[in-house]
Design a protein around this motif. Sequence first.
Motif, PDB file in Angstrom:
ATOM      1  N   GLY A   1      -4.810  -6.005  14.192  1.00 55.87           N
ATOM      2  CA  GLY A   1      -4.879  -5.762  12.809  1.00 55.87           C
ATOM      3  C   GLY A   1      -6.372  -5.982  12.443  1.00 55.87           C
ATOM      4  N   THR A   2      -6.590  -6.417  11.215  1.00 48.18           N
ATOM      5  CA  THR A   2      -8.126  -6.841  10.918  1.00 48.18           C
ATOM      6  C   THR A   2      -8.002  -8.451  10.654  1.00 48.18           C
ATOM      7  OG1 THR A   2      -8.265  -4.743   9.811  1.00 48.18           O
ATOM      8  CG2 THR A   2      -9.651  -6.733   9.330  1.00 48.18           C
ATOM      9  N   CYS A   3      -8.894  -9.071  11.066  1.00 49.14           N
ATOM     10  CA  CYS A   3      -9.164 -10.559  10.951  1.00 49.14           C
ATOM     11  C   CYS A   3      -9.772 -10.843   9.755  1.00 49.14           C
ATOM     12  CB  CYS A   3      -9.919 -11.328  12.279  1.00 49.14           C
ATOM     13  SG  CYS A   3     -10.119 -12.859  12.144  1.00 49.14           S
ATOM     14  N   LEU A   4      -9.198 -11.686   8.720  1.00 42.60           N
ATOM     15  CA  LEU A   4      -9.838 -11.651   7.641  1.00 42.60           C
ATOM     16  C   LEU A   4     -10.311 -12.986   7.481  1.00 42.60           C
ATOM     17  CD1 LEU A   4      -6.751 -10.899   4.922  1.00 42.60           C
ATOM     18  CD2 LEU A   4      -8.617  -9.528   5.706  1.00 42.60           C
ATOM     19  N   GLY A   5     -10.097 -13.966   8.252  1.00 42.30           N
ATOM     20  CA  GLY A   5     -10.615 -15.162   8.211  1.00 42.30           C
ATOM     21  C   GLY A   5     -10.148 -16.326   9.075  1.00 42.30           C
ATOM     22  N   LYS A   6     -10.402 -17.382   9.130  1.00 47.92           N
ATOM     23  CA  LYS A   6      -9.415 -18.623   9.579  1.00 47.92           C
ATOM     24  C   LYS A   6      -9.387 -19.816   8.958  1.00 47.92           C
ATOM     25  CE  LYS A   6     -13.316 -21.011  12.191  1.00 47.92           C
ATOM     26  NZ  LYS A   6     -13.528 -21.327  13.422  1.00 47.92           N
ATOM     27  N   PHE A   7      -8.268 -20.717   8.935  1.00 46.73           N
ATOM     28  CA  PHE A   7      -8.292 -22.072   8.751  1.00 46.73           C
ATOM     29  C   PHE A   7      -9.305 -22.998   9.375  1.00 46.73           C
ATOM     30  CE2 PHE A   7      -4.327 -19.909   7.105  1.00 46.73           C
ATOM     31  CZ  PHE A   7      -4.551 -20.317   5.762  1.00 46.73           C
ATOM     32  N   THR A   8      -9.930 -23.813   8.572  1.00 50.74           N
ATOM     33  CA  THR A   8     -10.678 -24.498   9.154  1.00 50.74           C
ATOM     34  C   THR A   8      -9.887 -25.861   9.556  1.00 50.74           C
ATOM     35  OG1 THR A   8     -11.068 -25.721   7.114  1.00 50.74           O
ATOM     36  CG2 THR A   8     -12.688 -23.947   7.718  1.00 50.74           C
TER      37      THR A   8
ATOM     38  N   GLU B   1       2.964  -3.484   9.170  1.00 46.98           N
ATOM     39  CA  GLU B   1       4.238  -3.830   9.650  1.00 46.98           C
ATOM     40  C   GLU B   1       4.484  -3.281  10.980  1.00 46.98           C
ATOM     41  OE1 GLU B   1       7.235  -4.056   6.560  1.00 46.98           O
ATOM     42  OE2 GLU B   1       6.553  -5.969   5.665  1.00 46.98           O
ATOM     43  N   SER B   2       4.410  -1.823  11.089  1.00 48.21           N
ATOM     44  CA  SER B   2       4.807  -1.205  12.227  1.00 48.21           C
ATOM     45  C   SER B   2       3.765  -1.737  13.560  1.00 48.21           C
ATOM     46  CB  SER B   2       4.389   0.228  12.216  1.00 48.21           C
ATOM     47  OG  SER B   2       2.992   0.382  11.853  1.00 48.21           O
ATOM     48  N   VAL B   3       2.567  -2.050  13.379  1.00 47.15           N
ATOM     49  CA  VAL B   3       1.806  -2.705  14.308  1.00 47.15           C
ATOM     50  C   VAL B   3       2.255  -4.228  14.654  1.00 47.15           C
ATOM     51  CG1 VAL B   3      -0.572  -3.432  14.834  1.00 47.15           C
ATOM     52  CG2 VAL B   3      -0.285  -0.979  13.952  1.00 47.15           C
ATOM     53  N   MET B   4       2.786  -4.902  13.592  1.00 50.05           N
ATOM     54  CA  MET B   4       3.172  -6.126  13.736  1.00 50.05           C
ATOM     55  C   MET B   4       4.263  -6.204  14.671  1.00 50.05           C
ATOM     56  SD  MET B   4       4.480  -8.950  11.315  1.00 50.05           S
ATOM     57  CE  MET B   4       5.996  -7.750  11.133  1.00 50.05           C
TER      58      MET B   4
ATOM     59  N   ARG C   1       0.803  -1.145   0.070  1.00 46.33           N
ATOM     60  CA  ARG C   1       0.050   0.108  -0.013  1.00 46.33           C
ATOM     61  C   ARG C   1       0.761   1.304  -0.081  1.00 46.33           C
ATOM     62  NH1 ARG C   1      -4.923  -0.980   4.467  1.00 46.33           N
ATOM     63  NH2 ARG C   1      -4.212   1.081   4.576  1.00 46.33           N
ATOM     64  N   SER C   2       0.340   2.318  -0.340  1.00 50.17           N
ATOM     65  CA  SER C   2       0.951   3.495  -0.442  1.00 50.17           C
ATOM     66  C   SER C   2       1.444   4.041   0.968  1.00 50.17           C
ATOM     67  CB  SER C   2       0.263   4.437  -1.389  1.00 50.17           C
ATOM     68  OG  SER C   2      -1.107   4.795  -0.736  1.00 50.17           O
ATOM     69  N   ASP C   3       0.428   3.943   1.805  1.00 49.61           N
ATOM     70  CA  ASP C   3       0.698   4.535   3.284  1.00 49.61           C
ATOM     71  C   ASP C   3       1.991   3.538   3.999  1.00 49.61           C
ATOM     72  OD1 ASP C   3      -1.063   2.305   3.378  1.00 49.61           O
ATOM     73  OD2 ASP C   3      -1.979   3.453   4.939  1.00 49.61           O
ATOM     74  N   GLU C   4       1.680   2.312   3.939  1.00 43.41           N
ATOM     75  CA  GLU C   4       2.701   1.585   4.696  1.00 43.41           C
ATOM     76  C   GLU C   4       2.376   0.144   4.312  1.00 43.41           C
ATOM     77  OE1 GLU C   4       3.683   0.607   9.313  1.00 43.41           O
ATOM     78  OE2 GLU C   4       1.880   1.804   8.935  1.00 43.41           O
ATOM     79  N   ARG C   5       3.431  -0.667   4.271  1.00 38.41           N
ATOM     80  CA  ARG C   5       3.475  -2.246   3.976  1.00 38.41           C
ATOM     81  C   ARG C   5       2.709  -2.958   4.991  1.00 38.41           C
ATOM     82  NH1 ARG C   5       6.401  -5.186   0.269  1.00 38.41           N
ATOM     83  NH2 ARG C   5       6.602  -7.141   1.531  1.00 38.41           N
ATOM     84  N   HIS C   6       1.983  -3.823   4.472  1.00 40.98           N
ATOM     85  CA  HIS C   6       1.057  -4.691   5.153  1.00 40.98           C
ATOM     86  C   HIS C   6       1.530  -6.084   5.177  1.00 40.98           C
ATOM     87  CE1 HIS C   6      -1.100  -1.038   5.938  1.00 40.98           C
ATOM     88  NE2 HIS C   6      -1.755  -1.584   6.683  1.00 40.98           N
ATOM     89  N   CYS C   7       1.123  -7.104   6.006  1.00 42.22           N
ATOM     90  CA  CYS C   7       1.337  -8.370   5.907  1.00 42.22           C
ATOM     91  C   CYS C   7       0.432  -9.334   6.515  1.00 42.22           C
ATOM     92  CB  CYS C   7       2.621  -8.713   6.692  1.00 42.22           C
ATOM     93  SG  CYS C   7       2.795  -8.332   8.372  1.00 42.22           S
ATOM     94  N   PHE C   8       0.317 -10.402   6.299  1.00 37.89           N
ATOM     95  CA  PHE C   8      -0.860 -11.469   6.978  1.00 37.89           C
ATOM     96  C   PHE C   8      -0.059 -12.231   8.022  1.00 37.89           C
ATOM     97  CE2 PHE C   8      -1.891 -10.844   2.191  1.00 37.89           C
ATOM     98  CZ  PHE C   8      -3.026 -10.334   2.426  1.00 37.89           C
TER      99      PHE C   8
END
Length: 182
Positions: free
Chosen positions: A68-75, A50-53, A30-37
């Motif tokens: 962060g934001t929960c996108l989902g989960k692995f079953t 990455e800063s919050v991580m 993203r333009s504001d900051e790198r994000h990760c999962f």
Amino acid sequence: MRPLTEDETKILFQKLAEYIGRSIEKMINRSDERHCFRLASKNRVYYVSESVMKTANTVSRDNLLSFGTCLGKFTKGGKFRLHITALDYLSQYAQYKVWVKPSAEMSFLYGNNVMKSGLARITESTPQYAGVVVYSMSDIPLGFGVASQSTDACKDLEPMGNVVLHQADIGEYLRGMEDDIF
């Protein structure tokens, strides 16, 4: 909290690609900051800057509830299930969109599929079984699902035929499914 394995990343990206296509790269760079999962407790996948991580790494695992934001989960079977909390990001980068009439909004928010009689607009050339984001006529994202018919097939469909198969909607917050979401 740990990075996703190669297999987990592949499964996550395949699921996200159903809805946002190649825009996954835009989500990460993203333009504001790198994000990760990141994978945290109960096999939940979080989308985080990455800063919050880095800040979350200073907190012990027992004391860390969420970040962060929960996108989902692995079953347990190894599949990935998107949660409604991912809607903000899916709606920003969605490839295929469906708009429902005001009379069909409540039906969708109660967990029902979108029928042709409730369909207002659909993105051109939407293929069958593609991931779609469902919007109200005032462009408010209501949820997401899977297109049960292609755009061309919708034109010849009977009024009570399903156009979108429901997967998640913002009404889940009100229906008391917090245990599944959070």
